[in-house]
Design an enzyme around this catalytic site. Structure first.
Site, mmCIF file in Angstrom:
data_model
loop_
_atom_site.group_PDB
_atom_site.id
_atom_site.type_symbol
_atom_site.label_atom_id
_atom_site.label_comp_id
_atom_site.label_asym_id
_atom_site.label_seq_id
_atom_site.Cartn_x
_atom_site.Cartn_y
_atom_site.Cartn_z
ATOM 1 N N VAL A 132 71.235 -8.368 56.877
ATOM 2 C CA VAL A 132 70.494 -8.944 55.753
ATOM 3 C C VAL A 132 69.650 -10.124 56.226
ATOM 4 C CG1 VAL A 132 72.170 -8.197 54.041
ATOM 5 C CG2 VAL A 132 72.459 -10.421 55.149
ATOM 6 N N SER B 46 67.425 -16.944 64.992
ATOM 7 C CA SER B 46 67.362 -17.206 66.423
ATOM 8 C C SER B 46 68.736 -17.310 67.051
ATOM 9 C CB SER B 46 66.592 -18.507 66.672
ATOM 10 O OG SER B 46 67.220 -19.587 66.021
ATOM 11 N N ALA C 237 71.883 -16.272 65.287
ATOM 12 C CA ALA C 237 72.834 -15.259 64.828
ATOM 13 C C ALA C 237 72.156 -14.341 63.834
ATOM 14 C CB ALA C 237 74.043 -15.932 64.186
ATOM 15 N N VAL D 81 73.244 -11.831 60.197
ATOM 16 C CA VAL D 81 74.248 -11.702 59.145
ATOM 17 C C VAL D 81 74.256 -10.276 58.621
ATOM 18 C CG1 VAL D 81 75.013 -12.553 56.892
ATOM 19 C CG2 VAL D 81 73.949 -14.128 58.523
ATOM 20 N N LYS E 78 78.633 -13.364 59.800
ATOM 21 C CA LYS E 78 77.648 -13.968 60.689
ATOM 22 C C LYS E 78 78.122 -13.827 62.123
ATOM 23 C CE LYS E 78 74.948 -18.222 61.315
ATOM 24 N NZ LYS E 78 74.647 -19.563 60.752
ATOM 25 N N ASP F 263 70.141 -28.292 56.654
ATOM 26 C CA ASP F 263 69.239 -27.148 56.819
ATOM 27 C C ASP F 263 68.961 -26.536 55.451
ATOM 28 O OD1 ASP F 263 67.643 -25.570 58.373
ATOM 29 O OD2 ASP F 263 69.219 -24.241 59.081
#
Length: 519
Positions: free
Chosen positions: A128, A132, A134, A136, A150, A285
């Protein structure tokens, strides 16, 4: 240790990519750019088709995953890269081609220590999201819970370590040039970037951060964090509750679902203020891809690989600075900058207060949509130069997150006034922490505790209150042998590689800092 010529060749390759995306055009034309670096830029773009509008984000995507993360960091530093580049770099969304599912399966099985079917009833092969660091996948546990899984990209730790090694080498050479490059402290910027990245490459740390933030925000209405499945989490795999919701960037879908967008914007700002000022631990983030709105209107955050911390004294200063700017108390804002040693003591407090007023007054009372961000940034960065203010790397994550939160809130409600939203919260927090009732109660308790446990109190105070100055002890930066010093000692002068190194510094990490001379 990596040989200098290896770093140089990497920087030359990256410089060529930057040139093809037009990212060196402004630097080449700037009169402040050293002639040697300008010649290198011309060489880098020789024969390349340079676009009319620079695409900084595209250049960093083309260089690789570590560069994407570096680009996201530089997006918070318009003093380094300029406003145009910073705005462009904010578009980095980590979108990369996915890793084949068989490789992901192998990572899950190796990390969790057993066949995939032991832990999951199924895992969807198509991710989905592919970033850069990982990617998911949606899945379902063997006990029937829908989850997000993840998984680190195979080999990502090795690739990051290689690239950061070159960033450190380039930053050391750039800082050795002195002047503006020294004031901006690129070595500490890269050192902090390295620390953030290493934490992000351990998914157990990310899971712990999510759990800690969930506890800190418990009871805060309209904001929550997904639950972690610790039995299916390790250093390379993290499993957490699946979230059904609308991405906060999808205004049309939010409106169609009946959500109050101005209220969402206000709640997002208040959630950030609670994390940063009240708790000193915040989600760093908070871009649009990491925020969802659940059907009941709750804002749900994901991706906790990058988290920020601010010590207690710095939070007091931050709150007073924000409140001073909202109320026009520029004298107090100036005093805090001197108390925190952000401004050297040989400058005048009143002159600094006047400079702050020149920047702050045009912003007060206006919605974000009517503010000239470029004019504001130009004024702020002129102040940092005029008053010899050094970069504060420990505040970079806070700056980055404030930029992101403002961007998301403005998209939801273009008429939002960030100062008006923040002022009541900050005022109440300051009163709660620094008001007379709190100070009196704290004094009584402290005096009693001092009589009973004086040695222990002293130790606790030393741990709780940082030494004078606004910045914590900086992280250690590696001692990088400068190539021109080594060549000079060996042969009494330079050499091909040392001369080439002097040219190349601006092509990689050095190019970012040289943009500060343009603005």
């Amino acid at each position: 240790m990596t040989r200098p010529r290896t770093h140089i060749l990497r920087l030359l390759k990256w410089g060529r990519i930057l040139a093809r995306h037009g990212a060196l055009k402004g630097l080449e034309a700037a009169p402040q750019t050293p002639p040697e670096v300008r010649r290198l830029f011309r060489l880098a773009r020789f024969g390349a088709s340079v676009p009319a509008v620079p695409d900084y984000a595209g250049a960093f995507r083309a260089i690789g995953p570590a560069a994407i993360k570096l680009g996201q960091t530089l997006a918070t530093r318009p003093d380094l890269v300029g406003e145009e580049a910073a705005n462009n770099l904010l578009t980095l969304q980590d979108s990369l081609p996915p890793v084949p599912f068989e490789d992901i399966r192998a990572e899950i099985e190796q990390g969790l220590g057993g066949p995939l079917e032991k832990f999951f009833a199924f895992v969807e092969p198509m991710p989905v999201g592919a970033a850069s660091v990982a990617q998911v996948h949606r899945g379902r546990t063997t006990d029937g819970r829908d989850v997000a899984i993840k998984v680190l990209r195979p080999g990502v730790r090795k690739n990051f370590a290689r690239d950061i090694d070159t960033y450190e080498w380039a930053a050391a050479h750039l800082e050795s040039l002195g002047g503006e490059a020294s004031r901006l402290r690129p070595q500490l910027t890269i050192a902090n970037f390295k620390r953030w990245t290493l934490r992000e490459l351990d998914l157990r740390r990310e899971a712990a951060s999510a759990s800690e933030l969930a506890s800190a925000m418990d009871g805060h209405p309209g904001y929550r964090v997904p639950q972690i499945d610790w039995d299916r989490t390790c250093g390379t795999v993290m499993t957490l509750e699946w979230i059904d919701g609308i991405k906060i960037s999808n205004r049309e879908a939010l409106i169609a679902a009946g959500h109050d967008l101005p209220d969402l914007a206000r709640r997002l700002v208040l959630a950030f203020l609670r994390q940063a000022i009240a708790g000193g631990f915040f989600h760093a983030d908070m871009h649009q891809g990491n925020l969802f709105v659940a059907p009941d209107g709750t804002i749900v955050a994901i991706d906790f690989g990058i988290m920020g911390r601010i010590n207690r004294q710095a939070r007091f200063w931050l709150a007073e600075i924000l409140y001073g700017l909202t109320t026009g108390n520029y004298r107090r804002v100036a005093e805090i900058h001197f108390e925190a040693q952000y401004v050297p003591s040989y400058h005048n407090v009143d002159e600094f207060a006047t400079a702050l007023r020149a920047v702050g007054e045009p912003m007060r009372g206006k919605p974000v949509s009517e503010l000239s961000v470029g004019q504001m940034l130009d004024g702020l960065f002129a102040i940092t130069r005029d008053f010899d203010m050094k970069t504060q790397p420990h505040l970079l994550l806070l700056q980055k997150t404030m930029v992101m939160v403002e961007g998301v809130a403005t998209q939801l409600d273009p008429n939002i006034n960030m100062w008006d939203v923040a002022a009541p919260y900050v005022r109440d927090w300051i009163r709660g922490e620094l008001g007379p009732e709190t100070l009196l109660a704290d004094r009584i308790n402290t005096d009693i505790a001092t009589l009973l446990r004086l040695p222990d109190l002293i130790r606790r105070l030393e741990e709780r209150v940082p030494k004078k100055g606004g910045a914590p002890e900086p992280p250690p930066v590696p001692k990088i042998p400068l190539i021109w010093d080594r060549k000079r000692r060996a042969r009494g002068g330079g050499g091909f590689w040392s001369h080439l190194a002097a040219l190349v510094i601006g092509a990689g990490a050095g190019a970012a800092a040289l943009l500060a001379w343009v603005h």
